[in-house]
Design a protein around this motif. Structure first.
Motif: not given
Length: 88
Positions: A35-37, A50-63, A85-87
């Motif tokens: 998975t990448q999310q 850091i531009k995200v915070k706890a609780g956010q769904r994110v997408m990240y590089d595969k490896y 990305a933030v989903v």
């Protein structure tokens, strides 16, 4: 166990992937694509990067990142630059 990422690192709880196809065929874990999310669980102390915070769904590089098991659940510790990305 409590794990706190340092600097520009983010800890993400991996999402489970669907184990069945639309036709009802069960796919074993070894054949499933990684998975990448995931959901952000904790962030490091570098607030400028850091531009995200706890609780956010994110997408990240595969490896990206280091995979760790905490209390029986799979998590990934990765650099902020690996989050793409933030989903919503």
């Amino acid at each position: 166990m409590k794990v706190v990422p340092l600097a520009d690192r983010v800890m993400v709880k991996l999402e489970k992937t669907e184990a069945k196809t639309a036709g009802g065929i069960i796919i074993p874990d070894t054949a499933q694509e990684k998975t990448q999310q995931g959901v952000v669980v904790a962030v490091g102390d570098d607030k400028e990067v850091i531009k995200v915070k706890a609780g956010q769904r994110v997408m990240y590089d595969k490896y990206a990142g280091a995979q760790v098991k905490i209390d029986g659940e799979e998590h990934l510790i990765l650099k902020m630059a690996d989050i793409i990305a933030v989903v919503e």
